[in-house]
Motif scaffolding. Sequence first.
Motif, PDB file in Angstrom:
ATOM      1  N   GLN B  94     -62.767 -65.559 -31.222  1.00 20.76           N
ATOM      2  CA  GLN B  94     -63.564 -65.767 -32.434  1.00 20.76           C
ATOM      3  C   GLN B  94     -64.175 -67.153 -32.544  1.00 20.76           C
ATOM      4  N   GLY B  95     -63.824 -68.052 -31.646  1.00 19.22           N
ATOM      5  CA  GLY B  95     -64.418 -69.377 -31.746  1.00 19.22           C
ATOM      6  C   GLY B  95     -63.814 -70.325 -30.738  1.00 19.22           C
ATOM      7  N   SER B  96     -64.413 -71.517 -30.649  1.00 18.66           N
ATOM      8  CA  SER B  96     -63.928 -72.457 -29.650  1.00 18.66           C
ATOM      9  C   SER B  96     -62.738 -73.228 -30.220  1.00 18.66           C
ATOM     10  N   PRO B  97     -61.798 -73.614 -29.338  1.00 22.02           N
ATOM     11  CA  PRO B  97     -60.593 -74.283 -29.842  1.00 22.02           C
ATOM     12  C   PRO B  97     -60.911 -75.629 -30.494  1.00 22.02           C
ATOM     13  N   ILE B  98     -61.859 -76.357 -29.928  1.00 27.09           N
ATOM     14  CA  ILE B  98     -62.096 -77.696 -30.480  1.00 27.09           C
ATOM     15  C   ILE B  98     -62.732 -77.609 -31.879  1.00 27.09           C
ATOM     16  N   THR B  99     -63.595 -76.623 -32.098  1.00 28.86           N
ATOM     17  CA  THR B  99     -64.161 -76.523 -33.450  1.00 28.86           C
ATOM     18  C   THR B  99     -63.103 -76.048 -34.448  1.00 28.86           C
ATOM     19  N   TRP B 100     -62.189 -75.222 -33.972  1.00 32.51           N
ATOM     20  CA  TRP B 100     -61.081 -74.788 -34.846  1.00 32.51           C
ATOM     21  C   TRP B 100     -60.240 -75.998 -35.264  1.00 32.51           C
ATOM     22  N   LEU B 101     -59.943 -76.857 -34.288  1.00 25.64           N
ATOM     23  CA  LEU B 101     -59.151 -78.056 -34.579  1.00 25.64           C
ATOM     24  C   LEU B 101     -59.922 -79.005 -35.498  1.00 25.64           C
ATOM     25  N   CYS B 102     -61.209 -79.160 -35.208  1.00 27.25           N
ATOM     26  CA  CYS B 102     -62.039 -80.048 -36.037  1.00 27.25           C
ATOM     27  C   CYS B 102     -62.107 -79.535 -37.481  1.00 27.25           C
ATOM     28  N   ALA B 103     -62.170 -78.222 -37.644  1.00 26.94           N
ATOM     29  CA  ALA B 103     -62.253 -77.661 -38.996  1.00 26.94           C
ATOM     30  C   ALA B 103     -60.974 -77.973 -39.775  1.00 26.94           C
ATOM     31  N   ILE B 104     -59.827 -77.930 -39.094  1.00 28.12           N
ATOM     32  CA  ILE B 104     -58.567 -78.279 -39.760  1.00 28.12           C
ATOM     33  C   ILE B 104     -58.616 -79.748 -40.203  1.00 28.12           C
ATOM     34  N   ALA B 105     -59.078 -80.618 -39.307  1.00 24.56           N
ATOM     35  CA  ALA B 105     -59.148 -82.049 -39.631  1.00 24.56           C
ATOM     36  C   ALA B 105     -60.151 -82.306 -40.754  1.00 24.56           C
ATOM     37  N   ARG B 106     -61.274 -81.608 -40.715  1.00 21.21           N
ATOM     38  CA  ARG B 106     -62.297 -81.822 -41.743  1.00 21.21           C
ATOM     39  C   ARG B 106     -61.801 -81.349 -43.109  1.00 21.21           C
ATOM     40  N   ASN B 107     -61.186 -80.171 -43.146  1.00 20.89           N
ATOM     41  CA  ASN B 107     -60.686 -79.652 -44.421  1.00 20.89           C
ATOM     42  C   ASN B 107     -59.623 -80.576 -45.020  1.00 20.89           C
ATOM     43  N   LEU B 167     -74.941 -85.389 -44.883  1.00 21.65           N
ATOM     44  CA  LEU B 167     -73.888 -86.138 -45.598  1.00 21.65           C
ATOM     45  C   LEU B 167     -72.787 -85.194 -46.067  1.00 21.65           C
ATOM     46  N   ALA B 168     -73.182 -83.987 -46.473  1.00 23.53           N
ATOM     47  CA  ALA B 168     -72.187 -83.016 -46.929  1.00 23.53           C
ATOM     48  C   ALA B 168     -71.307 -82.589 -45.762  1.00 23.53           C
ATOM     49  N   PHE B 169     -71.932 -82.272 -44.640  1.00 23.89           N
ATOM     50  CA  PHE B 169     -71.127 -81.786 -43.508  1.00 23.89           C
ATOM     51  C   PHE B 169     -70.316 -82.921 -42.867  1.00 23.89           C
ATOM     52  N   PHE B 170     -71.011 -83.964 -42.422  1.00 30.11           N
ATOM     53  CA  PHE B 170     -70.335 -84.978 -41.603  1.00 30.11           C
ATOM     54  C   PHE B 170     -69.480 -85.938 -42.431  1.00 30.11           C
ATOM     55  N   ASP B 171     -69.882 -86.200 -43.665  1.00 30.23           N
ATOM     56  CA  ASP B 171     -69.164 -87.193 -44.459  1.00 30.23           C
ATOM     57  C   ASP B 171     -68.375 -86.560 -45.610  1.00 30.23           C
ATOM     58  N   GLY B 172     -68.454 -85.241 -45.720  1.00 29.09           N
ATOM     59  CA  GLY B 172     -67.654 -84.550 -46.726  1.00 29.09           C
ATOM     60  C   GLY B 172     -68.110 -84.788 -48.152  1.00 29.09           C
ATOM     61  N   PHE B 173     -69.382 -85.156 -48.344  1.00 26.28           N
ATOM     62  CA  PHE B 173     -69.857 -85.439 -49.702  1.00 26.28           C
ATOM     63  C   PHE B 173     -69.943 -84.163 -50.531  1.00 26.28           C
ATOM     64  N   SER B 174     -69.500 -84.260 -51.788  1.00 25.33           N
ATOM     65  CA  SER B 174     -69.669 -83.155 -52.728  1.00 25.33           C
ATOM     66  C   SER B 174     -71.045 -83.291 -53.380  1.00 25.33           C
ATOM     67  N   HIS B 175     -71.405 -82.309 -54.215  1.00 33.38           N
ATOM     68  CA  HIS B 175     -72.674 -82.390 -54.942  1.00 33.38           C
ATOM     69  C   HIS B 175     -72.785 -83.705 -55.712  1.00 33.38           C
ATOM     70  N   SER B 176     -71.703 -84.081 -56.422  1.00 36.37           N
ATOM     71  CA  SER B 176     -71.824 -85.296 -57.238  1.00 36.37           C
ATOM     72  C   SER B 176     -71.828 -86.558 -56.367  1.00 36.37           C
ATOM     73  N   ASP B 177     -71.111 -86.525 -55.230  1.00 32.77           N
ATOM     74  CA  ASP B 177     -71.200 -87.659 -54.290  1.00 32.77           C
ATOM     75  C   ASP B 177     -72.642 -87.829 -53.820  1.00 32.77           C
ATOM     76  N   LEU B 178     -73.273 -86.682 -53.515  1.00 31.90           N
ATOM     77  CA  LEU B 178     -74.655 -86.728 -53.008  1.00 31.90           C
ATOM     78  C   LEU B 178     -75.591 -87.329 -54.056  1.00 31.90           C
ATOM     79  N   ALA B 179     -75.412 -86.887 -55.310  1.00 33.31           N
ATOM     80  CA  ALA B 179     -76.276 -87.398 -56.375  1.00 33.31           C
ATOM     81  C   ALA B 179     -76.094 -88.905 -56.524  1.00 33.31           C
ATOM     82  N   ALA B 180     -74.815 -89.356 -56.469  1.00 27.96           N
ATOM     83  CA  ALA B 180     -74.548 -90.790 -56.620  1.00 27.96           C
ATOM     84  C   ALA B 180     -75.117 -91.565 -55.434  1.00 27.96           C
ATOM     85  N   SER B 181     -74.894 -91.038 -54.234  1.00 31.29           N
ATOM     86  CA  SER B 181     -75.322 -91.745 -53.036  1.00 31.29           C
ATOM     87  C   SER B 181     -76.846 -91.799 -52.927  1.00 31.29           C
ATOM     88  N   MET B 182     -77.486 -90.685 -53.274  1.00 32.01           N
ATOM     89  CA  MET B 182     -78.935 -90.604 -53.101  1.00 32.01           C
ATOM     90  C   MET B 182     -79.677 -91.030 -54.375  1.00 32.01           C
TER      91      MET B 182
END
Lengths: 233, 207
Positions: B94-107, B167-182
Amino acid sequence: MANPISPALDALAGELALGVLEGEARAVALRQVVQSQEFAASVIGWQQRLEPLFHAYAEVPPPDVWQAIEARLDVLIARRQVRQVRFWKGTSFLTGSLAASLAAVMILSPAEQRSTAVPQPAAAPAVFAQLAGGKDALIAAGLDTGKGQLKVRAVVLPASALVPELWVIPRDGVPRSLGLINPQGTSLVTLTPEQRQLVAEGAVLAISLELADGAPHDAPSSTPIATGTITSL
Amino acid sequence: MNIRTKLALVEGEGPSKAMAQGKGAASARDELVALLERVAKDDRKALAMVYAKTSAKLFGVCIRITRDHAAAEDILQHVYIKIWNSAERFDHRQGSPITWLCAIARNASIDWLRKYGAPAPALSVMTESLTQDFHGAMDALADYESRALIFDCLQALPSQQQHAIRLAFFDGFSHSDLAASMKVPLGTTKSWIRRGLVQLRGCLQNG
């Protein structure tokens, strides 16, 4: 790929997969995952679409934390051995390791702890659960704290002559049956006040396949096909 | 295979080199799949090997999102415990091992960010990280086929939509983070994300 959900819902699924949603908006989207198989599939589709982006994260040399991880593993393994022995004691199917193919994650909505001044829509469950994972079993559950009813939806379960039975395993490690659930569609499980106390953060939910006769059973007769820890949102 | 060959030619390398790199990535993937299967059977040595092979990548994810060294270090430990606990659920079909591991780290990192993270930095401060992800992608280009398309699709988006999604994907910004940052109203970033996702989906389907 056929996609029966509206573009607006699909975008919401994309936002959930991207991780930008927060607070109530996130809770609403997670509730959709529980309530709609199509929405859940759309979230998975978005996760797969975004997945290649992981390759773009740069590597950064980490501090050596392996020893710290090993120390945590020691504690974990000791605890798990105790729990497994308790879990399957007295059952006919004693195994060394759990063959659960799926972890269930139950998400307790913060709505429960929030001020009562915020009115909750009567129809929406105040607390909900998402059990997602492997290919053979996918289960979603929502808890309506008002009615004390657990809504369990079997999205995918392996075909079997046996029927799925739902268990809650609190910290003492002893599984308590919450009764049989439908192998397809949604089941409403009304919890007794005692059971309601057990369905709490840190407890484990499990599904095993059992004979319909004599249910609810005192203990599971086989390894669970799905397990997971309840965590709050 | 077409994408790889094309890229190799653009970069002035022979297709054979690109193919060799592709093969290297495939064997690295197989190796990681085999290690995770052993981890699922409670093999600690296998987890140590997974750690040796992937901790720099996963630490990269943790530190990028948390922007906090101590937190990233703690989350990294937690991530490997999580891998230990859930390796049996990894399905290589169902997917590559490294992306599975990265998803755990990102979450795990995003969970931390939402609870304890510092306010989102202004977009001007994020410029370096915004270029970094694409450089990383270019480095990885020769060993992963389908990645090229989503990067092309992202780059085809209007810049504000593209920045918001990155910014949302790589830096984990939420909607309100994005509004503040941008430095724009919340509704504006929400609509950038929405329109960006719709266009991204169309682009990926047509590509």
